[in-house]
Design a protein around this motif. Structure first.
Motif, PDB file in Angstrom:
ATOM      1  N   THR A 242     -55.165 106.507  12.432  1.00 18.91           N
ATOM      2  CA  THR A 242     -56.037 106.649  13.599  1.00 18.91           C
ATOM      3  C   THR A 242     -56.003 108.086  14.113  1.00 18.91           C
ATOM      4  OG1 THR A 242     -54.316 106.096  15.198  1.00 18.91           O
ATOM      5  CG2 THR A 242     -55.583 104.266  14.276  1.00 18.91           C
ATOM      6  N   ILE A 243     -57.101 108.470  14.704  1.00 17.91           N
ATOM      7  CA  ILE A 243     -57.158 109.803  15.308  1.00 17.91           C
ATOM      8  C   ILE A 243     -56.098 109.933  16.394  1.00 17.91           C
ATOM      9  CG2 ILE A 243     -58.581 111.360  16.692  1.00 17.91           C
ATOM     10  CD1 ILE A 243     -61.011 110.292  15.164  1.00 17.91           C
ATOM     11  N   GLN A 244     -55.928 108.898  17.193  1.00 22.86           N
ATOM     12  CA  GLN A 244     -54.907 108.939  18.243  1.00 22.86           C
ATOM     13  C   GLN A 244     -53.513 109.048  17.637  1.00 22.86           C
ATOM     14  OE1 GLN A 244     -55.611 109.161  21.613  1.00 22.86           O
ATOM     15  NE2 GLN A 244     -53.452 109.754  21.578  1.00 22.86           N
ATOM     16  N   GLY A 245     -53.308 108.389  16.503  1.00 25.00           N
ATOM     17  CA  GLY A 245     -52.013 108.492  15.829  1.00 25.00           C
ATOM     18  C   GLY A 245     -51.725 109.907  15.370  1.00 25.00           C
TER      19      GLY A 245
ATOM     20  N   VAL B 293     -59.301 107.168   9.872  1.00 24.89           N
ATOM     21  CA  VAL B 293     -59.607 107.914   8.656  1.00 24.89           C
ATOM     22  C   VAL B 293     -58.556 107.542   7.611  1.00 24.89           C
ATOM     23  CG1 VAL B 293     -60.708 109.879   9.795  1.00 24.89           C
ATOM     24  CG2 VAL B 293     -58.235 109.887   9.439  1.00 24.89           C
ATOM     25  N   SER B 294     -58.861 107.860   6.359  1.00 23.34           N
ATOM     26  CA  SER B 294     -57.871 107.630   5.308  1.00 23.34           C
ATOM     27  C   SER B 294     -58.079 108.638   4.191  1.00 23.34           C
ATOM     28  CB  SER B 294     -57.977 106.208   4.746  1.00 23.34           C
ATOM     29  OG  SER B 294     -59.165 106.053   4.009  1.00 23.34           O
ATOM     30  N   VAL B 295     -57.059 108.792   3.365  1.00 22.26           N
ATOM     31  CA  VAL B 295     -57.168 109.602   2.155  1.00 22.26           C
ATOM     32  C   VAL B 295     -57.892 108.759   1.105  1.00 22.26           C
ATOM     33  CG1 VAL B 295     -55.887 110.796   0.336  1.00 22.26           C
ATOM     34  CG2 VAL B 295     -55.035 110.817   2.689  1.00 22.26           C
ATOM     35  N   PRO B 296     -58.974 109.272   0.521  1.00 26.04           N
ATOM     36  CA  PRO B 296     -59.676 108.491  -0.497  1.00 26.04           C
ATOM     37  C   PRO B 296     -58.767 108.114  -1.662  1.00 26.04           C
ATOM     38  CG  PRO B 296     -60.993 110.385   0.175  1.00 26.04           C
ATOM     39  CD  PRO B 296     -59.627 110.559   0.778  1.00 26.04           C
TER      40      PRO B 296
ATOM     41  N   LEU C  48     -60.506 113.561   3.206  1.00 21.78           N
ATOM     42  CA  LEU C  48     -60.409 112.416   4.103  1.00 21.78           C
ATOM     43  C   LEU C  48     -61.751 111.686   4.131  1.00 21.78           C
ATOM     44  CD1 LEU C  48     -58.501 113.887   7.201  1.00 21.78           C
ATOM     45  CD2 LEU C  48     -57.604 112.219   5.561  1.00 21.78           C
ATOM     46  N   ALA C  49     -61.696 110.423   4.520  1.00 21.03           N
ATOM     47  CA  ALA C  49     -62.920 109.629   4.668  1.00 21.03           C
ATOM     48  C   ALA C  49     -62.831 108.833   5.959  1.00 21.03           C
ATOM     49  CB  ALA C  49     -63.090 108.691   3.477  1.00 21.03           C
ATOM     50  N   PHE C  50     -63.941 108.773   6.694  1.00 20.02           N
ATOM     51  CA  PHE C  50     -63.977 107.960   7.907  1.00 20.02           C
ATOM     52  C   PHE C  50     -64.032 106.484   7.538  1.00 20.02           C
ATOM     53  CE2 PHE C  50     -65.501 111.887   9.973  1.00 20.02           C
ATOM     54  CZ  PHE C  50     -64.675 111.875  11.088  1.00 20.02           C
ATOM     55  N   LYS C  51     -63.291 105.669   8.298  1.00 14.06           N
ATOM     56  CA  LYS C  51     -63.245 104.234   8.055  1.00 14.06           C
ATOM     57  C   LYS C  51     -63.765 103.426   9.249  1.00 14.06           C
ATOM     58  CE  LYS C  51     -61.510 104.225   3.939  1.00 14.06           C
ATOM     59  NZ  LYS C  51     -62.306 103.734   2.804  1.00 14.06           N
TER      60      LYS C  51
END
Length: 217
Positions: free
Chosen positions: A34-37, A70-73, A62-65
């Motif tokens: 998470t962005i907050q994380g 976000v996550s690493v593809p 990175l990719a938006f989920k």
């Protein structure tokens, strides 16, 4: 945080920190964050985190989920084949170009990275291996003074690094690809073709290990 990062503006510092988290396996392929994380982990405001994510997303790292995640593809086998093709085309050429520009200080610096890499292998230090392997290649390619090819190589490393971390997590640092000694010997001889061949072999071994992991998944 390194002293070098500490001196940078927030947006640059956060970008580099997050980039290294991806390159060196602190964020695994497919792992949602998470962005907050990230704001909490990096101890910064939301604006530089968003800017770093925007840049790294544009670079394919990175990719938006959705839901501010976000996550690493996580490349599949066909995508990995494309990454492998591009790396084997671009990186040996950068190594060849760099050989013409190497000076004694450059050779000492590359040798130092390689010594640190070997020490990491001996200790089973996965993070250390990933970092010093990257430093070795990145510095060599920087010396090629090829903006176009270097930018492609940087993007490819962001896509390839996390997958290598998965391999290391499964098998450890034993039997890792390392043709740096051959590359260093060729650099000292000023033999660009031999340097390119050693780098090609080094990359090819790492690619094969990831491919085997993907096939067995």
């Amino acid at each position: 945080m390194s002293d070098q990062h500490a001196k940078l503006p927030d947006h640059q510092r956060v970008y580099r920190q997050l980039r290294e988290m991806i390159l060196f396996g602190e964020l695994a392929p497919g792992q949602p964050v998470t962005i907050q994380g990230l704001v909490s982990t990096l101890d910064v405001g939301m604006t530089p985190v968003r800017e770093a994510i925007r840049r790294l997303t544009s670079e394919g790292a990175l990719a938006f989920k959705g839901n501010r995640r976000v996550s690493v593809p996580q490349p599949d086998l066909e995508q990995w084949k494309d990454i492998a093709f591009a790396r084997l085309a671009v990186e040996p050429e950068l190594a060849r170009k760099a050989t013409k520009r190497l000076g004694p200080d450059d050779l000492d610096r590359l040798s130092g990275y390689d010594d640190q890499l070997n020490a990491a292998i001996d200790k089973g230090d996965v993070r250390g291996y990933l970092e010093h392997n990257y430093r070795f290649h990145a510095y060599l390619y920087e010396l090629a003074d090829s903006e176009v090819l270097s930018s492609i190589a940087n993007m490819l490393w962001l896509r390839a690094g996390p997958s290598l971390r998965v391999v290391l997590g499964r098998y450890g640092t034993a039997n890792l690809p390392d043709k740096h000694a051959e590359a260093m010997e060729a650099m000292r001889a000023g033999d660009g073709e031999a340097v390119a061949a050693a780098i090609h072999g080094d990359i090819e071994q790492g690619i094969a290990q990831v491919r085997e992991t993907l096939l067995s998944a």
